[in-house]
Design a protein around this motif. Structure first.
Motif, short mmCIF file in Angstrom:
data_model
loop_
_atom_site.label_atom_id
_atom_site.label_comp_id
_atom_site.label_asym_id
_atom_site.label_seq_id
_atom_site.Cartn_x
_atom_site.Cartn_y
_atom_site.Cartn_z
N ALA A 1 0.82 -1.21 0.00
CA ALA A 1 0.00 0.00 0.00
C ALA A 1 0.85 1.26 0.00
CB ALA A 1 -0.92 -0.01 1.22
N ALA A 2 2.03 1.18 0.64
CA ALA A 2 2.92 2.34 0.72
C ALA A 2 3.79 2.50 -0.52
CB ALA A 2 3.80 2.24 1.96
N GLY A 3 3.71 1.54 -1.45
CA GLY A 3 4.50 1.63 -2.67
C GLY A 3 5.94 1.20 -2.49
N ARG A 4 6.25 0.54 -1.37
CA ARG A 4 7.63 0.10 -1.13
C ARG A 4 7.85 -1.38 -1.44
NH1 ARG A 4 6.76 3.07 3.68
NH2 ARG A 4 6.81 1.16 4.93
N THR A 5 6.76 -2.09 -1.75
CA THR A 5 6.85 -3.52 -2.05
C THR A 5 6.40 -3.77 -3.48
OG1 THR A 5 6.55 -4.21 0.24
CG2 THR A 5 5.95 -5.79 -1.46
N ARG A 6 7.21 -4.51 -4.22
CA ARG A 6 6.88 -4.92 -5.58
C ARG A 6 6.35 -6.34 -5.56
NH1 ARG A 6 11.98 -5.28 -8.78
NH2 ARG A 6 10.57 -5.51 -10.57
N VAL A 7 5.22 -6.57 -6.20
CA VAL A 7 4.68 -7.92 -6.35
C VAL A 7 4.74 -8.28 -7.83
CG1 VAL A 7 2.69 -9.42 -6.06
CG2 VAL A 7 3.15 -7.63 -4.38
N ARG A 8 5.46 -9.35 -8.13
CA ARG A 8 5.65 -9.78 -9.52
C ARG A 8 4.82 -11.06 -9.74
NH1 ARG A 8 12.11 -9.50 -10.36
NH2 ARG A 8 11.50 -9.77 -12.54
N PRO A 9 3.77 -10.99 -10.53
CA PRO A 9 2.86 -12.14 -10.69
C PRO A 9 3.41 -13.19 -11.65
CG PRO A 9 2.08 -10.31 -12.02
CD PRO A 9 3.30 -9.81 -11.28
N LEU A 10 4.34 -14.00 -11.15
CA LEU A 10 5.00 -15.01 -11.97
C LEU A 10 4.73 -16.41 -11.40
CD1 LEU A 10 8.51 -13.34 -12.40
CD2 LEU A 10 6.66 -13.38 -14.06
N HIS A 11 4.70 -17.39 -12.31
CA HIS A 11 4.71 -18.77 -11.86
C HIS A 11 5.99 -19.01 -11.05
CE1 HIS A 11 1.39 -19.26 -14.49
NE2 HIS A 11 2.09 -19.21 -15.59
N TYR A 12 5.95 -19.98 -10.14
CA TYR A 12 7.09 -20.21 -9.26
C TYR A 12 8.37 -20.51 -10.05
CZ TYR A 12 9.01 -21.32 -4.64
OH TYR A 12 9.72 -21.30 -3.47
N SER A 13 8.26 -21.29 -11.09
CA SER A 13 9.44 -21.59 -11.91
C SER A 13 10.01 -20.33 -12.54
CB SER A 13 9.07 -22.61 -13.00
OG SER A 13 8.02 -22.12 -13.81
N ALA A 14 9.13 -19.43 -12.99
CA ALA A 14 9.59 -18.18 -13.59
C ALA A 14 10.12 -17.22 -12.53
CB ALA A 14 8.45 -17.54 -14.37
N ALA A 15 9.54 -17.24 -11.33
CA ALA A 15 10.04 -16.39 -10.25
C ALA A 15 11.47 -16.77 -9.89
CB ALA A 15 9.14 -16.53 -9.03
N PHE A 16 11.73 -18.07 -9.80
CA PHE A 16 13.09 -18.53 -9.54
C PHE A 16 14.04 -18.10 -10.65
CE2 PHE A 16 16.28 -21.71 -10.65
CZ PHE A 16 17.05 -21.77 -9.49
N ALA A 17 13.62 -18.28 -11.90
CA ALA A 17 14.48 -17.91 -13.03
C ALA A 17 14.80 -16.43 -13.02
CB ALA A 17 13.80 -18.31 -14.34
N ALA A 18 13.81 -15.60 -12.69
CA ALA A 18 14.05 -14.15 -12.64
C ALA A 18 15.00 -13.80 -11.50
CB ALA A 18 12.72 -13.42 -12.45
N LEU A 19 14.82 -14.44 -10.37
CA LEU A 19 15.68 -14.18 -9.21
C LEU A 19 17.14 -14.49 -9.54
CD1 LEU A 19 15.21 -13.33 -6.22
CD2 LEU A 19 15.14 -15.76 -5.67
N VAL A 20 17.37 -15.64 -10.15
CA VAL A 20 18.74 -16.06 -10.47
C VAL A 20 19.32 -15.20 -11.59
CG1 VAL A 20 20.14 -17.96 -11.36
CG2 VAL A 20 18.37 -18.40 -9.64
N ALA A 21 18.51 -14.90 -12.61
CA ALA A 21 19.02 -14.10 -13.73
C ALA A 21 19.45 -12.71 -13.27
CB ALA A 21 17.94 -13.99 -14.81
#
Length: 418
Positions: free
Chosen positions: A86-106
């Protein structure tokens, strides 16, 4: 490599990652020992962006609340993190878990915090109960801080790392994050019994978290030669092992993390069939397709007459995330002999039907092209072979009886405009 205190550690992270991204081990490996240090010296969290595969209900701290300039990156949402969003300090990225992991590592991280067990005689530490992302992130992180937590069991079937791989260590004996079980009500038990009827001896089972999937696990005690392949292993899975339902072979229980209570952690540490591996092995499409007779058992909040599934929103409010739901539905469909099951308590509070005419666009977690087997307290239907009219009719038949006529009328109105 040096040994430092928690307060020195948060200062080191701030020094090595100014305006940078800090990876944190999550799930049962979240570095709780640093929380008080960050709260006592909030300036050390300023301008940092905290990232990890945080799990709702297990990881509770809103890192964005540590300082007005702190940030947090999420792939799933829970009430604990709503204030930061709500404060704009948190980003929520709507990704499948496999894609979330790939983004994190990349994307990697400027600094990282990794919880490990105490080293063995060869100086090797186990990643313990969380092998989902930390081993891969170690190579993608700059400054590496180890939390050597003596409460973290050394899992024989988990990856290991030399203690010398870290730049600094914090010694700790801090209780691990836990996940409380949700008691099953009568409807959950009825749904679990219907799911159990779909499971055969020799199947490989995946389950999500929550009272419905875990109730389904407990209903499988009479099965034999089952295997577990899941993102998460919980106490109910060990109940199956104790009941003799799990195959007696190495890696018969395969997951990314193991989470429960303290008694579960002591018990799982001695389980010789446990293998903890990274997200590409637990959620990756190629890995899932290789598993024969994979049965994915997950839960949802709503289903509409098109076969679309909502697992994220209660009304207009997001309360969860995609997680691994779609990864496992697709994996079970591609598995030889596999079945994707989504459990739904069709009758909500006040008799409200959770089978609805049409979901709002923002609430579609699973598209109708991925439609699974739907199991409610009123029946079971496999949507994949059905055309649109047959789907609507079948879904209305497993809705609360009081809602069926209204659903039929709603479908007739929508059908006229298709």
């Amino acid at each position: 490599m040096k040994t430092i205190t928690p307060h020195e550690a948060v200062a080191e992270l701030a020094r090595h990652a100014p305006d940078g991204r800090v990876f944190l081990s999550a799930g049962p490996a979240e570095p709780l020992v640093l929380h008080d240090a960050w709260r006592a010296t909030p300036e050390t969290a300023a301008a940092l962006s905290f990232a990890g595969l945080f799990i709702p209900g297990v990881n509770r701290l809103d890192y964005a609340s540590l300082h007005p300039e702190a940030r947090m990156e999420l792939f799933m949402l829970s009430p604990d993190w709503r204030a930061g969003l709500a404060a704009g300090r948190t980003r929520v990225r709507p990704l499948h878990y496999s894609a979330a992991f790939a983004a994190l590592v990349a994307e990697g991280a400027t600094a990282g915090v990794f919880t490990v067990s105490a080293p063995d005689a060869q100086g090797l530490c186990s990643f313990g109960l969380a092998a989902d992302a930390p081993p891969a992130m170690l190579a993608r992180t700059g400054f590496k801080l180890a939390i050597v937590n003596h409460a973290m069991p050394a899992i024989a079937g988990a990856p290991r790392v030399p203690l010398s791989a870290f730049d600094a260590i914090v010694e700790s004996d801090t209780a691990l994050p836990t996940l409380a079980g949700a008691p099953a009500n009568a409807a959950a038990q009825a749904i679990a019994a219907r799911v159990a009827a779909l499971i055969e001896d020799g199947d490989t089972i995946q389950t999500g978290i929550g009272k419905l999937p875990l109730a389904a696990v407990e209903a499988l005690a009479a099965r034999r030669n089952l295997r577990i392949h899941s993102g998460l292993v919980a106490p109910s899975h060990l109940m199956l092992a104790d009941a003799g339902a799990i195959a007696d072979e190495p890696a018969a229980i395969r997951a990314g993390i193991a989470v429960g209570d303290a008694a579960f952690y002591r018990r799982i540490a001695a389980e010789p069939r446990l293998s903890l591996v990274g997200v590409p092995e637990t959620h990756g499409a190629a890995a899932l397709a290789r598993i024969e007779r994979l049965v994915a058992i997950n839960a949802a909040l709503e289903v509409d007459l098109f076969g679309q599934v909502n697992a994220e929103y209660a009304g207009a409010e997001q309360i969860s995330g995609v997680g691994g739901l779609v990864d496992f539905i697709r994996g079970a469909r591609t598995s030889r002999g596999g079945r994707p099951i989504v459990m739904l308590q069709a009758e909500g509070k006040g008799g409200v039907s959770r089978i609805v005419p049409r979901l709002s666009a923002h609430a579609v977690t699973v598209s109708r092209a991925d439609a699974p087997i739907i199991v409610t307290e009123f029946g079971t239907v496999d949507l994949a072979p059905l055309d649109i009219d047959a789907r609507a009719e079948a879904l209305a038949s497993v809705a609360p009886p009081s809602a069926r006529d209204d659903l039929a009328r709603a479908w007739a109105e929508m059908r006229a405009t298709i």
